[in-house]
Design a protein around this motif. Structure first.
Motif, short mmCIF file in Angstrom:
data_model
loop_
_atom_site.label_atom_id
_atom_site.label_comp_id
_atom_site.label_asym_id
_atom_site.label_seq_id
_atom_site.Cartn_x
_atom_site.Cartn_y
_atom_site.Cartn_z
N LEU A 66 50.22 35.13 49.29
CA LEU A 66 50.10 35.82 48.01
C LEU A 66 49.95 37.32 48.22
O LEU A 66 50.55 38.12 47.48
CB LEU A 66 48.90 35.27 47.23
CG LEU A 66 48.63 35.90 45.86
CD1 LEU A 66 49.81 35.67 44.93
CD2 LEU A 66 47.35 35.35 45.24
N GLN A 67 49.18 37.71 49.22
CA GLN A 67 49.03 39.14 49.51
C GLN A 67 50.36 39.78 49.89
O GLN A 67 50.67 40.90 49.47
CB GLN A 67 48.00 39.33 50.63
CG GLN A 67 46.58 38.96 50.24
CD GLN A 67 45.60 39.13 51.39
OE1 GLN A 67 45.98 39.51 52.50
NE2 GLN A 67 44.33 38.84 51.14
N GLN A 70 52.47 40.19 46.80
CA GLN A 70 51.96 41.30 45.98
C GLN A 70 52.47 42.64 46.50
O GLN A 70 52.86 43.52 45.72
CB GLN A 70 50.43 41.27 45.96
CG GLN A 70 49.84 40.12 45.17
CD GLN A 70 48.34 39.99 45.36
OE1 GLN A 70 47.77 40.51 46.32
NE2 GLN A 70 47.68 39.28 44.44
N LEU A 75 52.62 44.78 43.20
CA LEU A 75 51.50 44.38 42.35
C LEU A 75 50.17 44.74 43.01
O LEU A 75 50.10 44.92 44.23
CB LEU A 75 51.55 42.87 42.08
CG LEU A 75 52.77 42.35 41.33
CD1 LEU A 75 52.75 40.83 41.26
CD2 LEU A 75 52.83 42.94 39.92
N SER A 77 46.70 44.30 44.71
CA SER A 77 46.24 43.29 45.67
C SER A 77 44.91 42.70 45.18
O SER A 77 43.84 43.04 45.69
CB SER A 77 46.08 43.90 47.06
OG SER A 77 45.68 42.91 47.99
N HIS A 78 45.01 41.83 44.20
CA HIS A 78 43.83 41.21 43.60
C HIS A 78 43.77 39.73 43.93
O HIS A 78 44.80 39.05 43.95
CB HIS A 78 43.85 41.37 42.08
CG HIS A 78 43.66 42.78 41.62
ND1 HIS A 78 44.06 43.23 40.38
CD2 HIS A 78 43.09 43.84 42.25
CE1 HIS A 78 43.75 44.51 40.26
NE2 HIS A 78 43.16 44.90 41.37
N ARG A 97 43.90 37.50 35.19
CA ARG A 97 44.36 37.68 36.56
C ARG A 97 45.62 36.85 36.84
O ARG A 97 46.53 37.32 37.55
CB ARG A 97 43.24 37.30 37.53
CG ARG A 97 43.54 37.60 39.00
CD ARG A 97 43.85 39.09 39.24
NE ARG A 97 42.83 39.97 38.74
CZ ARG A 97 41.70 40.27 39.39
NH1 ARG A 97 41.47 39.73 40.58
NH2 ARG A 97 40.83 41.12 38.87
N GLU A 100 48.56 38.58 35.26
CA GLU A 100 48.88 39.76 36.06
C GLU A 100 49.67 39.39 37.32
O GLU A 100 50.62 40.09 37.70
CB GLU A 100 47.59 40.49 36.45
CG GLU A 100 47.79 41.68 37.38
CD GLU A 100 46.47 42.17 37.95
OE1 GLU A 100 45.86 43.07 37.34
OE2 GLU A 100 46.05 41.65 39.01
N GLN A 101 49.30 38.30 37.96
CA GLN A 101 49.91 37.90 39.23
C GLN A 101 50.89 36.74 39.07
O GLN A 101 51.20 36.05 40.05
CB GLN A 101 48.80 37.50 40.21
CG GLN A 101 47.78 38.56 40.49
CD GLN A 101 48.36 39.75 41.24
OE1 GLN A 101 49.36 39.61 41.95
NE2 GLN A 101 47.75 40.91 41.08
N ALA A 104 54.04 36.76 41.45
CA ALA A 104 53.66 36.62 42.86
C ALA A 104 53.23 35.19 43.15
O ALA A 104 53.58 34.61 44.19
CB ALA A 104 52.54 37.59 43.20
#
Length: 306
Positions: A66-67, A70, A75, A77-78, A97, A100-101, A104
């Motif tokens: 996921l990182q 992102q 995006l 990095s949450h 959240r 937002e992601q 990703a």
């Protein structure tokens, strides 16, 4: 425990010893209403979103993937946020959240080197779930903001409750929260009510103000200052005023109208302070100007909202 207290207050009311009115905890009432809404409309979405977030939080491989996605998509990095049953605000944070992601997360689930096909079919959210999360964001954010306001460490008077009420019945217009809001210099204009409701609320405030005692004692309790001039000076001023009244007749009298109607009108015309002002501090400074209302303010603004 709350029911026992409410029953005790009701029992105390029956012998006409006191006239207490039960005011429910606003934060708890709001939480119950939100939980009922979740149970009716969002249970499936919350459960499915929780499983998806749990997968990423418990899988190091999925979390690292996921990182990377992102970074590739530009995006933030949450980390994904998991909801908690005892904190309904966490549902709002989880939805925010995930929205937002979203892309990703979808990219990781579609990568067969990271997520198995069988797991992806279980974890992937339906389009209608994503749409519902986006549509409820504004509502949940507003409710989260209301909870934050009512759960503050300072200035949590019941006067803050009125603007947060979603349903306003006829009885609510003359209730303790509404009267407290009218006595709060920040909310006194009641812009969230209809003109007819404001008239009813103003009439109720005038009715209560008529029963309030005035005079030196009330002014002192309101935080006012009583002049301590000599008796001779006061007598001379009275004689001069009497002579002036005789000379210029009654139509030139400078005696002020101190009726409750005038006091309420002057209070409503006064410029409201900023929203971050503490209403009790405001009344300490302005209590002498509105002695009857200041006495009512001490009675109503001390009621906690939660």
């Amino acid at each position: 425990m709350a029911r026992n207290i409410e029953w005790g207050c009701g029992a105390a009311n029956r012998p006409t010893r006191v006239s207490w009115v039960s005011v429910a905890c606003f934060a708890h009432t709001l939480q119950l209403a939100i939980n009922d809404g979740f149970a009716l409309y969002l249970n499936r979405e919350i459960s499915a979103a929780g499983k998806l977030v749990g997968h990423f939080n418990h899988s190091t491989v999925a979390s690292k993937a996921l990182q990377k996605k992102q970074e590739q998509m530009g995006l933030a990095s949450h980390r994904l946020i998991q909801s908690c049953k005892t904190r309904w605000n966490s549902v709002c944070e989880m939805f925010d959240r995930l929205v937002e992601q979203r892309w990703a997360v979808a990219a990781v689930l579609s990568d067969r080197t990271v997520t198995k096909l069988q797991d992806a079919r279980i974890l992937e959210l339906k389009d209608e779930y994503w749409q519902l999360m986006e549509e409820t964001q504004h509502v949940l954010r507003a409710l989260k903001c209301a909870t934050t306001v009512i759960s503050a460490e300072k200035d949590v008077s019941i006067s803050n409750e009125c603007k947060l009420h979603l349903v306003q019945s006829a009885e609510f217009v003359s209730s303790a929260p509404m009267l407290s809001a009218m006595l709060d210099p920040r909310h006194k204009h009641l812009g969230f009510l209809t003109p007819a409701q404001r008239v009813v609320a103003n009439m109720k405030l005038v009715e209560l103000g008529e029963a309030v005692e005035t005079g030196q004692e009330a002014i002192e309790q309101a935080g006012g200052h009583v002049d301590d001039g000599s008796a001779n000076t006061g007598a001379a001023a009275a004689t001069q005023a009497s002579a002036m009244a005789l000379l210029l007749e009654e139509q030139y009298s400078t005696q002020l109208d101190t009726g409750i109607d005038t006091e309420v009108n002057n209070f409503l015309r006064d410029t409201p302070p900023p929203l971050d002002c503490n209403p009790t501090d405001w009344w300490k400074v302005n209590g002498r100007r509105f002695p009857r209302l200041a006495k009512l303010a001490r009675q109503y603004l001390c009621i906690p909202a939660t």
